[in-house]
Design a protein around this motif. Sequence first.
Motif, short mmCIF file in Angstrom:
data_model
loop_
_atom_site.label_atom_id
_atom_site.label_comp_id
_atom_site.label_asym_id
_atom_site.label_seq_id
_atom_site.Cartn_x
_atom_site.Cartn_y
_atom_site.Cartn_z
N LEU A 1 0.80 -1.29 0.05
CA LEU A 1 -0.16 0.25 -0.14
C LEU A 1 0.74 1.30 0.13
CD1 LEU A 1 -2.63 -1.07 2.71
CD2 LEU A 1 -3.02 -1.16 0.13
N ASP A 2 0.30 2.46 -0.65
CA ASP A 2 0.92 3.48 -0.65
C ASP A 2 0.56 4.25 0.71
OD1 ASP A 2 -1.33 4.91 -1.09
OD2 ASP A 2 -1.30 5.26 -3.19
N PRO A 3 1.25 5.51 0.83
CA PRO A 3 0.83 6.14 2.25
C PRO A 3 -0.63 6.68 2.14
CG PRO A 3 2.85 7.06 1.29
CD PRO A 3 2.30 6.05 0.14
N GLN A 4 -1.40 6.49 1.25
CA GLN A 4 -2.81 6.72 1.33
C GLN A 4 -3.73 5.75 1.39
OE1 GLN A 4 -0.88 8.46 -1.13
NE2 GLN A 4 -0.77 10.15 0.49
N ASP A 5 -3.02 4.44 1.85
CA ASP A 5 -3.55 3.08 1.64
C ASP A 5 -4.32 2.67 0.27
OD1 ASP A 5 -2.69 2.72 4.30
OD2 ASP A 5 -4.66 2.81 5.28
N SER A 6 -3.81 2.77 -0.54
CA SER A 6 -4.18 2.35 -2.19
C SER A 6 -3.14 1.36 -2.47
CB SER A 6 -4.28 3.59 -2.89
OG SER A 6 -5.09 4.62 -2.87
N PRO A 7 -3.56 0.40 -3.10
CA PRO A 7 -2.67 -0.79 -3.32
C PRO A 7 -1.78 -0.39 -4.77
CG PRO A 7 -5.15 -1.32 -3.43
CD PRO A 7 -4.90 0.07 -3.24
N LEU A 8 -0.59 -0.67 -4.56
CA LEU A 8 0.48 -0.34 -5.40
C LEU A 8 0.74 -1.56 -6.64
CD1 LEU A 8 3.08 1.10 -3.20
CD2 LEU A 8 1.66 2.44 -4.67
N SER A 9 0.27 -2.76 -6.10
CA SER A 9 0.50 -3.77 -7.06
C SER A 9 0.01 -5.07 -6.18
CB SER A 9 1.88 -4.17 -7.19
OG SER A 9 2.68 -4.39 -5.93
N GLN A 10 0.11 -6.21 -6.61
CA GLN A 10 -0.37 -7.44 -5.72
C GLN A 10 0.40 -8.72 -6.07
OE1 GLN A 10 -4.25 -7.93 -6.74
NE2 GLN A 10 -3.70 -9.81 -7.60
N PHE A 11 0.73 -9.62 -5.21
CA PHE A 11 1.51 -10.77 -5.71
C PHE A 11 1.16 -11.93 -4.34
CE2 PHE A 11 4.13 -8.28 -2.46
CZ PHE A 11 4.40 -9.19 -1.67
N ALA A 12 1.26 -13.21 -5.15
CA ALA A 12 0.98 -14.38 -4.51
C ALA A 12 1.89 -14.58 -3.34
CB ALA A 12 0.83 -15.49 -5.12
N GLN B 1 9.44 -8.82 -2.77
CA GLN B 1 9.60 -8.11 -1.65
C GLN B 1 8.12 -7.13 -1.31
OE1 GLN B 1 13.28 -5.93 -1.57
NE2 GLN B 1 13.29 -5.54 0.74
N ALA B 2 7.76 -6.91 -0.43
CA ALA B 2 6.74 -6.11 0.46
C ALA B 2 7.74 -4.71 0.35
CB ALA B 2 6.10 -6.61 1.56
N ASN B 3 7.69 -3.95 -0.50
CA ASN B 3 8.40 -2.73 -0.57
C ASN B 3 7.43 -1.36 -0.14
OD1 ASN B 3 10.91 -3.58 -1.45
ND2 ASN B 3 10.41 -3.61 -3.45
N SER B 4 6.76 -1.55 0.98
CA SER B 4 6.15 -0.64 1.58
C SER B 4 5.94 -0.70 3.04
CB SER B 4 4.78 -0.70 1.06
OG SER B 4 4.05 -1.90 1.36
N GLU B 5 5.38 0.13 3.76
CA GLU B 5 5.28 -0.06 5.24
C GLU B 5 4.16 -0.50 5.73
OE1 GLU B 5 5.74 4.10 7.17
OE2 GLU B 5 7.55 4.55 6.17
N SER B 6 3.30 -0.62 4.80
CA SER B 6 1.90 -1.39 4.99
C SER B 6 1.47 -2.32 3.71
CB SER B 6 0.92 -0.52 5.53
OG SER B 6 0.39 0.56 4.48
N VAL B 7 0.58 -3.49 4.23
CA VAL B 7 0.19 -4.23 3.21
C VAL B 7 -1.27 -4.50 3.41
CG1 VAL B 7 2.31 -5.35 2.27
CG2 VAL B 7 1.20 -6.31 4.15
N ALA B 8 -2.00 -4.82 2.48
CA ALA B 8 -3.40 -5.50 2.65
C ALA B 8 -3.27 -7.06 2.33
CB ALA B 8 -4.18 -4.77 1.80
N ILE B 9 -3.85 -7.63 3.08
CA ILE B 9 -3.66 -9.41 2.82
C ILE B 9 -5.08 -10.08 2.62
CG2 ILE B 9 -2.75 -11.18 4.12
CD1 ILE B 9 -0.58 -9.91 5.09
N SER B 10 -5.17 -10.65 1.68
CA SER B 10 -6.56 -11.43 1.57
C SER B 10 -6.40 -12.67 1.30
CB SER B 10 -7.48 -10.67 0.39
OG SER B 10 -6.70 -11.01 -0.70
N LEU B 11 -7.44 -13.55 1.62
CA LEU B 11 -7.12 -14.87 1.31
C LEU B 11 -7.49 -15.20 -0.08
CD1 LEU B 11 -9.52 -16.49 4.18
CD2 LEU B 11 -6.86 -16.44 4.02
N ASP B 12 -6.76 -16.12 -0.94
CA ASP B 12 -6.78 -16.16 -2.41
C ASP B 12 -8.19 -16.28 -2.86
OD1 ASP B 12 -4.27 -15.79 -3.00
OD2 ASP B 12 -3.81 -17.97 -3.30
#
Length: 124
Positions: free
Chosen positions: A46-57, A75-86
């Motif tokens: 996520l970017d600083p506004q919590d918008s997704p930048l990309s996604q990976f498995a 690599q998770a190149n951000s300070e925060s991530v959003a995680i969901s079940l596949d």
Amino acid sequence: MDDQFTSGAISFGATTLFQEALDHIGPERRKEQRHPRTINITVRPLDPQDSPLSQFAAVTRDVSRGGLSFVSFKQANSESVAISLDDDDSRMAVCRVCRCQEFRGEDGEQGYLTSVEFLYERYR
């Protein structure tokens, strides 16, 4: 463990990258007990506004009440991530990235072991 572990676009030989992550032992930093679980997840940096930048498995290594760790080729190149079940991207856990450690499997394959702390849940 099977000879081959597959998660979406991720495929790990049992004695290579994923096994190296399972065998990794480091200092215990979590307050809650870890429960070993391999669950297919989708990670969205996520970017600083919590918008997704990309996604990976990715595949979880362990889960606790306060967070989880996962193995991935990216690599998770951000300070925060959003995680969901596949199988369900309508609910996501927004998490703080605590650490991201690069490692190599026995065959030289590069991967990342990332630990996150749960912050809040988001619905689409």
